[in-house]
Design an enzyme around this catalytic site. Structure first.
Site, short mmCIF file in Angstrom:
data_model
loop_
_atom_site.label_atom_id
_atom_site.label_comp_id
_atom_site.label_asym_id
_atom_site.label_seq_id
_atom_site.Cartn_x
_atom_site.Cartn_y
_atom_site.Cartn_z
N CYS A 142 62.09 122.92 38.57
CA CYS A 142 62.47 121.56 38.96
C CYS A 142 62.09 120.56 37.87
O CYS A 142 62.61 120.62 36.77
CB CYS A 142 61.87 121.21 40.32
SG CYS A 142 62.76 119.86 41.16
N HIS A 236 64.50 125.38 44.53
CA HIS A 236 63.19 125.86 44.98
C HIS A 236 63.26 127.16 45.77
O HIS A 236 63.06 127.18 46.99
CB HIS A 236 62.52 124.77 45.83
CG HIS A 236 62.14 123.56 45.03
ND1 HIS A 236 61.03 123.52 44.21
CD2 HIS A 236 62.72 122.35 44.92
CE1 HIS A 236 60.94 122.33 43.64
NE2 HIS A 236 61.96 121.61 44.04
N GLU A 238 60.96 129.19 45.74
CA GLU A 238 59.59 129.48 46.17
C GLU A 238 59.24 128.84 47.51
O GLU A 238 58.21 129.17 48.11
CB GLU A 238 58.58 129.01 45.11
CG GLU A 238 58.26 127.53 45.10
CD GLU A 238 59.31 126.67 44.38
OE1 GLU A 238 59.10 125.44 44.28
OE2 GLU A 238 60.33 127.23 43.94
#
Length: 306
Positions: A142, A236, A238
């Site tokens: 990001c 994202h 994760e």
């Protein structure tokens, strides 16, 4: 093989409870193998949550991983206990003489600021230059990915008219890439950002940049930068199942204007429990990245960056 973590780190108990193989440092040292040394430069305010998320992904491979947590040297976090930071984190200035097989640079909630106005920008420039001599492979996430694109390729980030927020389909644009081994033609990934990079500017930068995943709605998602042994992801994988919900609830409680995250809650109804539709591809991507490091990193770590 497990991920090596201090047994007192909160992630140790969390991941062990989830069935992820974890091993204390003493037990790991008994094995006569060289673990991969992976560092996490954690720029997020919720340090423990971010540690859990990335440790979960890199700890799911068959390889032994030795995870080092790094912080910016002078920046003091306000959202994580000082005792936790002192016990588990090392300032960059203390580790910059060491070499690592991999480094993950996380995002940071400072998208509205020009890069040069960030208090630790000068040290981050030092970190990014250091990756070329002391790190075999770097993964920017990001804002961290945008910072690396800015530094290495002068590709700028651009403010969006509204927050890109929700779960968006991404097209597999490089089916033969070993980094996308096992990927479907499309995958879903959480997106939460106020800025973007533009494919036209990535194409104009050249220098071998290759977009691996992308979306007509949210633009480039995953870019490979072979010249700098780097990957950049702007979304994202994760995230936990409820991370977007936490962000949405936080903004609603604070009175911050925010849309319901798209394609996240069943029927786009925030009273419904969100379901995780990205976990398998998250493990594939980070597992493929770890596998590529394992296949290409020198056994003698002193040769990294040579």
């Amino acid at each position: 093989m497990p991920i090596r973590l201090p047994s007192t780190l909160p992630a140790f108990k969390v991941l062990k409870g989830e069935g992820v193989m974890v091993m204390g440092l003493k037990e790991a040292d008994r094995q006569d193998i060289r673990p991969l040394k992976i560092a996490l430069l954690n720029l997020m305010p919720k340090k423990i949550q971010t540690e859990n998320q990335f440790a979960r992904l890199i700890g799911a491979t068959p390889l032994q991983i030795d995870l080092t947590l790094i912080r910016m040297s002078e920046h003091q976090t306000k959202n994580t206990a000082a005792e936790h930071m002192a016990e588990f984190y090392r300032p960059f200035q203390d580790v910059k003489g060491e070499k690592f097989d991999g480094l993950i640079i996380t995002g940071a909630p400072i998208e509205h600021m020009p890069f040069e106005d960030v208090t630790y920008w000068d040290e981050l420039l030092e970190v990014m230059a250091w990756t070329q001599t002391h790190v075999h492979a770097t993964f920017g996430v990001c804002w961290g990915a945008m910072a690396m694109l800015k530094h290495f390729h002068a590709v700028e980030k651009h403010m969006l008219p509204a927050k890109s927020f929700g779960c968006f389909r991404q097209s597999n644009l490089a089916k033969a890439s070993p980094l996308l081994n096992g990927f479907s033609d499309e995958c879903v990934i959480p997106v939460s950002r106020w800025t973007e990079v533009r494919q036209t500017e990535i194409d104009a930068a050249g220098n071998g940049l290759k977009t691996l995943l992308g979306s007509a709605d949210t633009g480039p998602c995953l870019i490979e930068d072979p010249a700098h042994r780097a990957l950049y992801i702007f979304n994202h994988f994760e995230y936990d199942s409820d991370t977007l919900k936490q962000e949405y609830d936080r903004d609603i409680a604070a009175g911050t204007p925010i849309n319901v995250p798209l394609n996240y809650y069943p029927d786009d109804d925030p009273t419904n429990k969100p379901s995780n539709r990205w976990r398998s591809h998250a493990h594939l991507l980070y597992g493929n990245w770890i596998n590529q490091i394992y296949q290409t990193t020198p056994y003698d770590m002193e040769q990294i960056g040579a």
